[in-house]
Design an enzyme around this catalytic site. Sequence first.
Site, PDB file in Angstrom:
ATOM      1  N   GLU A  54       0.849  -1.215   0.000  1.00  0.00           N
ATOM      2  CA  GLU A  54       0.000   0.000   0.000  1.00  0.00           C
ATOM      3  C   GLU A  54       0.875   1.253   0.000  1.00  0.00           C
ATOM      4  OE1 GLU A  54      -3.229  -0.184   2.879  1.00  0.00           O
ATOM      5  OE2 GLU A  54      -4.064  -1.955   1.883  1.00  0.00           O
ATOM      6  N   GLU A 105      -4.551  -8.776  -0.147  1.00  0.00           N
ATOM      7  CA  GLU A 105      -5.313  -8.532   1.084  1.00  0.00           C
ATOM      8  C   GLU A 105      -6.771  -8.436   0.658  1.00  0.00           C
ATOM      9  OE1 GLU A 105      -4.044  -5.414   3.772  1.00  0.00           O
ATOM     10  OE2 GLU A 105      -1.940  -5.783   3.279  1.00  0.00           O
TER      11      GLU A 105
HETATM   12  O1  AHR Z   1      -4.816  -5.925   7.153  1.00  0.00           O
HETATM   13  C1  AHR Z   1      -4.755  -4.748   7.902  1.00  0.00           C
HETATM   14  C2  AHR Z   1      -4.141  -3.592   7.120  1.00  0.00           C
HETATM   15  O2  AHR Z   1      -4.975  -3.262   6.060  1.00  0.00           O
HETATM   16  C3  AHR Z   1      -2.805  -3.857   6.466  1.00  0.00           C
HETATM   17  O3  AHR Z   1      -1.744  -3.682   7.330  1.00  0.00           O
HETATM   18  C4  AHR Z   1      -2.781  -2.831   5.386  1.00  0.00           C
HETATM   19  O4  AHR Z   1      -1.999  -3.221   4.280  1.00  0.00           O
HETATM   20  C5  AHR Z   1      -4.241  -2.626   5.028  1.00  0.00           C
HETATM   21  O5  AHR Z   1      -4.603  -1.309   4.950  1.00  0.00           O
END
Ligand code: AHR
Length: 492
Positions: A172, A289
């Site tokens: 991110e 994710e």
């Molecule tokens: O999964 C929790 C958080 O969500 C992670 O650290 C981040 O990459 C995302 O914003």
Amino acid sequence: MARLTVRLEDRLGTISPMLYGHFAEHLGRCIDEGFWVGDNCEIPHTRGIRNDTVAALRKLRAPVIRWPGGCFADDYHWRDGIGPRDSRPRRLNLWWHAEEPNQFGTHEFIDLCRRTGAEPYICLNVGSGTPEEAAAWVEYCNCAGNTTRAAERAVHGHPEPFAVRYWGVGNENWGCGGRFYPDDYAREYRRFACYLRGRSSSPIELIACGHTTPDWNRKFLETVGDLRMVDHLSVHRYYNCGHAVEFSDTEYYNLFPRALQVEADILDAAAALAVYNKTGRKIGIIVDEWGVWHPEARGDSGLYQRNTLRDALIAAAVFDVFNRHADKVTMANIAQTINVLQCVAQTEGGTMWLTPTYHAFDLYKDHMGNAALRLDVADAPTVEARTGDGKAVQQPVLSASASLGADGKSVVLTVQNLHLTAECDCQVRLQGGKAGKVAARILTAKDVRDHNGPEAPNKVRPKRFELTAKGSMLRATLPPHSLVSARIGLSS
Ligand code: AHR
């Protein structure tokens, strides 16, 4: 009656086992307690890693674990996590407001992967790190030679290289990973990528940070220019609607279009790649994710949330998207494996229970490595639902996917009826084949809000299910809010 046609001759691509992957960050109780309990703990463990969560992942045939973050990755300095554990530094875990004791580092992560059978996927620090630090980590893990870093790994117990294949170049990076603009991240990406491959004695694949705004992906790809440096482009997708457990029926339905937004994310990323990728080689899309992030999962509670049957049905609908786009999606990692967000298992001290989402993984795992098949659904009822921006949509109550085993002798069919109160009669036609032996399981519960916990660890779990088969036709009545997985032998 809903009619499903499984087209045995129409193969959409191989479903990479990696689509059923995991993500574990130093956050809340995911690593510490979820996996790592240390050497002096009464909870049964092997070399400090608890046995029950490892066994649960083994049973799922977990293909890959992404680590150490998440946001944590861009503030993590890998040297903090190697060497004798009693002399490792204690640092601030900047994003998750905790202290990081660094007892679980590279060697412990590789040990976890070897024991679960998962491939390691390491996310490098771009935000606060340097190309040299990142390249040194690749060398430490993967150099088969006699360099000082390889020798150091041997001193720490591993003469053989770890051969880590997947390396994320930041996480991110439009947000916690350095707040880059896409073109600035692209320049950093080029600089990092330039020094990584040469440090590894085994092939490595680099994962670039993408975004769900198409603009980011396009600017990034345009500025990187030489896309031989990119093996995969990642996107993340989280969603919620209402309370984790006490959600209304409307909120239940509205969560589906929000989760299914991941299909548009995949198509947007694919469209950007189609414009800029002139290399002639495939650049995969990784959803590294994804999952439901309920409002109760807050930073101060370590992003812990309860996980109901609704979450499992949502996961299944998302799996159907991944299976459908098996030609584009090369990996996906649910956030996050244990105790955090849409985890597959939760723990309290020495007690562990599996979440309904675990069972969705279990019901889908036979798709791994199969050929995704085209599946047409006709006459499925719909319900009205609203997207995240309030647009009304007609949500089909059936979601399904089908795949053909590598030996061509069996079909795996997963199908869910997401309707809250109505059964769904389904007729499935195997176009181009006949059904032989059928074995099926169902995941459902009295209430879609049901979930497992320490007092009732098996409230939601799969049971056997009967499907009738005759020639190329199968029939089943799916109860409300249920998910069925069937393995159908093909007879000649
Ligand atoms: O999964 C929790 C958080 O969500 C992670 O650290 C981040 O990459 C995302 O914003």
